[in-house]
Design a protein around this motif. Structure first.
Motif, mmCIF file in Angstrom:
data_model
loop_
_atom_site.group_PDB
_atom_site.id
_atom_site.type_symbol
_atom_site.label_atom_id
_atom_site.label_comp_id
_atom_site.label_asym_id
_atom_site.label_seq_id
_atom_site.Cartn_x
_atom_site.Cartn_y
_atom_site.Cartn_z
ATOM 1 N N SER A 2 0.812 -1.213 0.000
ATOM 2 C CA SER A 2 0.000 0.000 0.000
ATOM 3 C C SER A 2 0.844 1.261 0.000
ATOM 4 C CB SER A 2 -0.936 0.005 1.201
ATOM 5 O OG SER A 2 -0.191 -0.005 2.409
ATOM 6 N N GLU A 3 2.115 1.178 0.473
ATOM 7 C CA GLU A 3 2.975 2.346 0.534
ATOM 8 C C GLU A 3 4.073 2.305 -0.527
ATOM 9 O OE1 GLU A 3 4.455 2.597 4.489
ATOM 10 O OE2 GLU A 3 2.493 2.971 5.381
ATOM 11 N N ALA A 4 3.971 1.411 -1.490
ATOM 12 C CA ALA A 4 5.027 1.253 -2.490
ATOM 13 C C ALA A 4 5.188 2.515 -3.320
ATOM 14 C CB ALA A 4 4.726 0.070 -3.396
ATOM 15 N N GLU A 5 6.445 2.887 -3.531
ATOM 16 C CA GLU A 5 6.770 4.008 -4.414
ATOM 17 C C GLU A 5 7.057 3.516 -5.825
ATOM 18 O OE1 GLU A 5 10.175 5.383 -2.398
ATOM 19 O OE2 GLU A 5 9.073 6.136 -0.659
ATOM 20 N N LEU A 6 7.609 2.315 -5.921
ATOM 21 C CA LEU A 6 7.964 1.694 -7.197
ATOM 22 C C LEU A 6 7.449 0.273 -7.210
ATOM 23 C CD1 LEU A 6 9.678 1.464 -9.884
ATOM 24 C CD2 LEU A 6 11.551 0.672 -8.417
ATOM 25 N N VAL A 7 6.894 -0.122 -8.335
ATOM 26 C CA VAL A 7 6.497 -1.512 -8.557
ATOM 27 C C VAL A 7 7.212 -1.982 -9.811
ATOM 28 C CG1 VAL A 7 4.602 -3.057 -9.139
ATOM 29 C CG2 VAL A 7 4.270 -1.293 -7.395
ATOM 30 N N LEU A 8 8.077 -2.966 -9.668
ATOM 31 C CA LEU A 8 8.824 -3.541 -10.795
ATOM 32 C C LEU A 8 8.239 -4.914 -11.076
ATOM 33 C CD1 LEU A 8 11.263 -3.068 -12.704
ATOM 34 C CD2 LEU A 8 12.677 -4.230 -11.021
ATOM 35 N N ARG A 9 7.874 -5.153 -12.321
ATOM 36 C CA ARG A 9 7.114 -6.358 -12.667
ATOM 37 C C ARG A 9 7.798 -7.065 -13.829
ATOM 38 N NH1 ARG A 9 1.006 -4.990 -13.020
ATOM 39 N NH2 ARG A 9 0.986 -5.694 -10.857
ATOM 40 N N SER A 10 7.847 -8.399 -13.740
ATOM 41 C CA SER A 10 8.421 -9.215 -14.817
ATOM 42 C C SER A 10 7.805 -10.610 -14.780
ATOM 43 C CB SER A 10 9.940 -9.337 -14.654
ATOM 44 O OG SER A 10 10.485 -10.285 -15.555
ATOM 45 N N THR A 11 7.760 -11.238 -15.936
ATOM 46 C CA THR A 11 7.333 -12.631 -15.976
ATOM 47 C C THR A 11 8.412 -13.572 -15.462
ATOM 48 O OG1 THR A 11 8.121 -12.928 -18.250
ATOM 49 C CG2 THR A 11 5.840 -12.183 -17.963
ATOM 50 N N ARG A 12 9.634 -13.015 -15.248
ATOM 51 C CA ARG A 12 10.751 -13.845 -14.785
ATOM 52 C C ARG A 12 11.557 -13.075 -13.738
ATOM 53 N NH1 ARG A 12 14.106 -16.294 -19.678
ATOM 54 N NH2 ARG A 12 14.859 -17.597 -17.944
ATOM 55 N N VAL A 13 11.335 -13.390 -12.491
ATOM 56 C CA VAL A 13 12.074 -12.801 -11.383
ATOM 57 C C VAL A 13 12.803 -13.920 -10.659
ATOM 58 C CG1 VAL A 13 11.893 -11.609 -9.159
ATOM 59 C CG2 VAL A 13 10.462 -10.884 -11.088
ATOM 60 N N VAL A 14 14.127 -13.781 -10.470
ATOM 61 C CA VAL A 14 14.907 -14.799 -9.773
ATOM 62 C C VAL A 14 14.942 -14.426 -8.289
ATOM 63 C CG1 VAL A 14 17.114 -15.981 -9.569
ATOM 64 C CG2 VAL A 14 16.254 -15.320 -11.827
ATOM 65 N N ALA A 15 14.083 -15.084 -7.521
ATOM 66 C CA ALA A 15 13.984 -14.887 -6.078
ATOM 67 C C ALA A 15 14.670 -16.056 -5.370
ATOM 68 C CB ALA A 15 12.512 -14.781 -5.671
ATOM 69 N N PRO A 16 14.859 -15.965 -4.046
ATOM 70 C CA PRO A 16 15.548 -17.059 -3.341
ATOM 71 C C PRO A 16 14.874 -18.421 -3.477
ATOM 72 C CG PRO A 16 15.536 -15.097 -1.981
ATOM 73 C CD PRO A 16 14.675 -14.789 -3.168
#
Length: 446
Positions: A2-16
């Motif tokens: 709700s407080e996000a300043e930036l939203v970065l979106r991708s169909t491929r995100v390498v998370a842990p």
């Protein structure tokens, strides 16, 4: 969210927990959430959708020679950090040489920090140096925030940074172990180097014979013995000899606290392909044969080697003479390390998750930055590299950002185009364009 300043979106995100489509929420330069791709976006948030390009955590390169101040005509913080940003690297740790002065006292560290402060396009930390005569400076440097201490077991190539013999290695390591610091070591045995054939001249085979594998193996064995005796933490720099791997694996199984790195040039280039006189390929330890390279890849796969770093060690072009004996030994790789490793890794069946583990997660852990860097996870810095992994490019030295555009990769076609690089939620590089420097100077926090 709700407080996000930036939203970065991708169909491929390498998370842990693996690669997936995701939305990354950022506030105050920090990742606040990693959510499903179609998560609703709060009003007022800036949305950047990179489509099918892959979002990686920014790379952490813990082995970089910036050479600034003193040898800034070789490299400098402005040029090195631009090259790093263009290669998807968002954090580097600067080696204590080949700058003048070397980072071997707190006063010298202060000089480094002052020089770097307004020139860093990415975040920068510093290693200290362990010399024969500066044991009393090690704890003050540790308290001042260096990430550990670099030592040579054979001549370094510059007079102001002499190597440690075994007695002085023990003395320095005992002091560092007293505050549970980390010693990172260039491990080649000087006796084996002195007795190896020293032909000189342009033939790469002669240079390779002058830096034999057993020089590395012996020095690593001595280091492991000292670490075991003193219960110390040690890290083997730029491993090139596959013959040392069983020694390392056994020591680790016996409880020795040892980590190991190798470099892109050892994983992607081979002795068989180095032309005579082409000293842009010269580094110490040297690029070895293809069969040896296979052992390094196997050790990365099984975890014996922890991480991959550049050992970016530039010089002016005139020092890269055709005589391998006299040419400066160092390979400049900051901007090309990610695509070079990814090109070789994908050919061997490895994934981008593997590359992130080797070049971001584990390097962050080595520097004690793993609570802040090296992962796309809540609470971490919003440092990202956006990569088009299936696009290729041919290396043109004129397109490189480091100061002296000498490269062993000239003419190579590589997979993986870095589209943009983000530092704490700010895009600092995109398609050849850079912002003004926004990097911070980092200190060790644990």
């Amino acid at each position: 969210m709700s407080e996000a300043e930036l939203v970065l979106r991708s169909t491929r995100v390498v998370a842990p927990d693996g690669e997936r489509a995701a939305t990354i929420a950022v506030s105050g330069g920090t990742i606040t959430a990693v959510l499903p791709y179609d998560a609703p976006v709060p009003s007022g948030a800036r949305v950047v959708d990179v489509g099918d390009d892959v979002v990686l955590p920014g790379l952490v390169d813990t082995h970089v020679h910036v050479n600034d101040p003193g040898r800034t005509h070789w490299e400098g913080f402005w040029t090195a950090t631009r090259a790093a940003a263009a290669g998807g690297i968002t954090t580097l740790i600067d080696m204590p040489l080949n700058s003048l002065p070397p980072t071997t006292t707190v006063a010298h560290l202060d000089v480094k920090r002052e020089v770097a402060a307004d020139k860093a396009h990415i975040d920068v930390g510093f290693w200290g140096g362990a010399l024969p005569d500066n044991t009393a400076d090690l704890r003050p440097l540790h308290d001042a925030g260096v990430f550990g201490f670099k030592a040579f077991l054979s001549p370094s190539g510059v007079d102001e940074f002499p190597h440690l013999d075994q007695e002085r290695l023990g003395r320095s390591l005992a002091e560092i172990a007293s505050f549970d610091g980390l010693l990172i070591v260039h491990a080649e045995d000087p006796h084996h180097l002195e007795t190896a054939p020293q032909q000189g001249g342009p033939k790469y085979a002669d240079f390779l014979a002058s830096r034999p594998r057993h020089a590395e193996d012996t020095a690593i064995a001595h280091l492991l013995e000292q670490a075991a005796r003193l219960h110390a933490r040690v890290h083997v720099l730029h491993l090139s000899s596959g013959d040392a791997l069983p020694l390392i694996a056994k020591a680790r199984a016996d409880g020795v606290r040892v980590t190991v790195e190798t470099c892109p040039h050892y994983l992607t280039l081979t002795a068989e392909e180095v032309p005579d006189g082409a000293s842009e390929f010269k580094c110490c330890p040297p690029i070895r044969e293809a069969a040896n390279q296979d052992l390094l890849w196997q050790a990365l796969a099984d975890g014996t080697i922890d991480c991959v770093v550049t050992d970016h060690s530039p010089s002016t072009a005139d020092l890269k003479t055709p005589d391998f004996a006299t040419a400066w030994g160092g390979i400049s790789g900051l901007q090309l390390s990610l695509p070079a490793v990814w090109t070789a890794a994908r050919a061997r069946g490895h994934s981008l998750e593997d590359v992130v583990r080797w070049m971001s997660a584990r390097t962050a852990a080595l520097a004690g930055l793993d609570g802040r860097k090296g992962a796309i996870a809540p609470g971490h810095d919003a440092d990202f590299a956006v990569l088009a992994p299936d696009e290729t490019f041919t290396v043109d030295p004129a397109a490189l950002q480091h100061r002296n555009r000498v490269t062993a990769y000239a003419g190579h076609t590589l997979y993986g185009v870095v589209k943009s690089t983000w530092l704490r939620g700010t895009r600092v590089y995109a398609r050849g364009e850079f912002t003004e420097p926004k990097g911070e100077l980092l200190t060790r926090t644990r």
